[in-house]
Scaffold this active site. Sequence first.
Site, PDB file in Angstrom:
ATOM      1  N   HIS A   1      -8.550  33.565  -4.760  1.00 26.31           N
ATOM      2  CA  HIS A   1      -7.341  33.526  -5.582  1.00 26.31           C
ATOM      3  C   HIS A   1      -7.747  33.972  -6.989  1.00 26.31           C
ATOM      4  O   HIS A   1      -8.674  33.411  -7.585  1.00 26.31           O
ATOM      5  CB  HIS A   1      -6.748  32.120  -5.615  1.00 26.31           C
TER       6      HIS A   1
ATOM      7  N   HIS B   1      -8.081  37.055   2.172  1.00 24.90           N
ATOM      8  CA  HIS B   1      -8.663  36.131   3.150  1.00 24.90           C
ATOM      9  C   HIS B   1      -9.512  36.946   4.120  1.00 24.90           C
ATOM     10  O   HIS B   1      -9.157  38.070   4.491  1.00 24.90           O
ATOM     11  CB  HIS B   1      -7.560  35.400   3.914  1.00 24.90           C
TER      12      HIS B   1
ATOM     13  N   ARG C   1     -16.052  34.706  13.321  1.00 25.93           N
ATOM     14  CA  ARG C   1     -16.602  33.510  13.959  1.00 25.93           C
ATOM     15  C   ARG C   1     -16.965  33.789  15.414  1.00 25.93           C
ATOM     16  O   ARG C   1     -16.463  34.718  16.037  1.00 25.93           O
ATOM     17  CB  ARG C   1     -15.572  32.382  13.918  1.00 25.93           C
TER      18      ARG C   1
ATOM     19  N   SER D   1     -15.913  31.905   6.369  1.00 27.90           N
ATOM     20  CA  SER D   1     -14.503  31.873   5.978  1.00 27.90           C
ATOM     21  C   SER D   1     -14.411  32.066   4.479  1.00 27.90           C
ATOM     22  O   SER D   1     -15.095  31.370   3.718  1.00 27.90           O
ATOM     23  CB  SER D   1     -13.861  30.543   6.382  1.00 27.90           C
TER      24      SER D   1
ATOM     25  N   ASN E   1     -12.337  36.067   7.615  1.00 27.46           N
ATOM     26  CA  ASN E   1     -13.240  35.205   8.372  1.00 27.46           C
ATOM     27  C   ASN E   1     -13.675  35.920   9.643  1.00 27.46           C
ATOM     28  O   ASN E   1     -12.957  36.776  10.174  1.00 27.46           O
ATOM     29  CB  ASN E   1     -12.595  33.847   8.708  1.00 27.46           C
TER      30      ASN E   1
ATOM     31  N   HIS F   1       9.365  30.401   9.146  1.00 26.89           N
ATOM     32  CA  HIS F   1      10.442  29.730   8.411  1.00 26.89           C
ATOM     33  C   HIS F   1      10.856  30.477   7.147  1.00 26.89           C
ATOM     34  O   HIS F   1      11.893  30.171   6.557  1.00 26.89           O
ATOM     35  CB  HIS F   1      10.042  28.280   8.083  1.00 26.89           C
TER      36      HIS F   1
END
Length: 297
Positions: A123, A133, A137, A119, A135, A197
């Site tokens: 920044h 980002h 798995r 992962s 990742n 949201h």
Amino acid sequence: MTSDMQAEKVQAARWFKTLRDDIVTAFQSLEDSHSDGPMNDKSAGAFEVTKTTRHSDDGTDAGGGEMSVMRGGRVFEKVGVNISTVFGTLAPRAQAAMAARKGIEGMAEDPRFWASGISLVAHMQNPHCPAVHMNTRMFWTPHAWWFGGGSDLNPCLEYEEDTEHFHKTQKVFLDPHGSEHYPALKAWADEYFFIPHRGRARGVGGIFMDDRCTGNWDADFKLTQDIGRAFLPAYQPLIEKRRVDDWSEADKDTQLVHRGLYAEYNLVYDRGTKFGLETGHDANAVLMSLPPLAKWV
């Protein structure tokens, strides 16, 4: 019921470590070579490696991993490249969530699990350099196994040519596995990395998949490997190009506000964050993705 897949587990965990090593080496080289930086330049940073552990309910060994984190560099304000291999039994809440999402039967009778992955979240100091980002798995239970992962670009100051390069590179790596993969995984990322949201995506997208299990472990693993291999060619040239751009305090303010979106998404919606905290993994490793500084208007 699946087999224990011990050989496949070892192979996957070794790959994630190899990918981590390659990325850390490349990022450290970027940091060390940045001697012609912009205004507000800082001193070079270095990765610090810390062991992590997963805490099982009964106190037995449940695996762990390594955090490789650089803070306060000239290029990277905060970057973490974590690997982990954890195992044990899923708590009732996690069993229910997994059974509901994947339709797995028998979780309560045999709730064992094993998971390994890498992962990464970066920044950046310079607001012209996009955050990112990535990742990948592998997850195993006695009832099913699957792969997941992807990468997505999160610029606060958007450049169309950077977005195009990021997506085009991922398509190049995915197309040998079938031309249907890139558009499907791009659409999945657009849906997954959306902030309801706020009514917007947290970045400019990328690729994402979950629950990848065609029944052909080798083919699914090779696809997962190429998702990981695509990362550096897709991302590193953007940083090499943008890291020398001058930036203003207004640019930095835009960056900090944009980071607020990233923090909101990871704390409210991200399944990996929720799973890591609910299953007892090292909280610092799970929350490594959060930015060092952010603000809200």
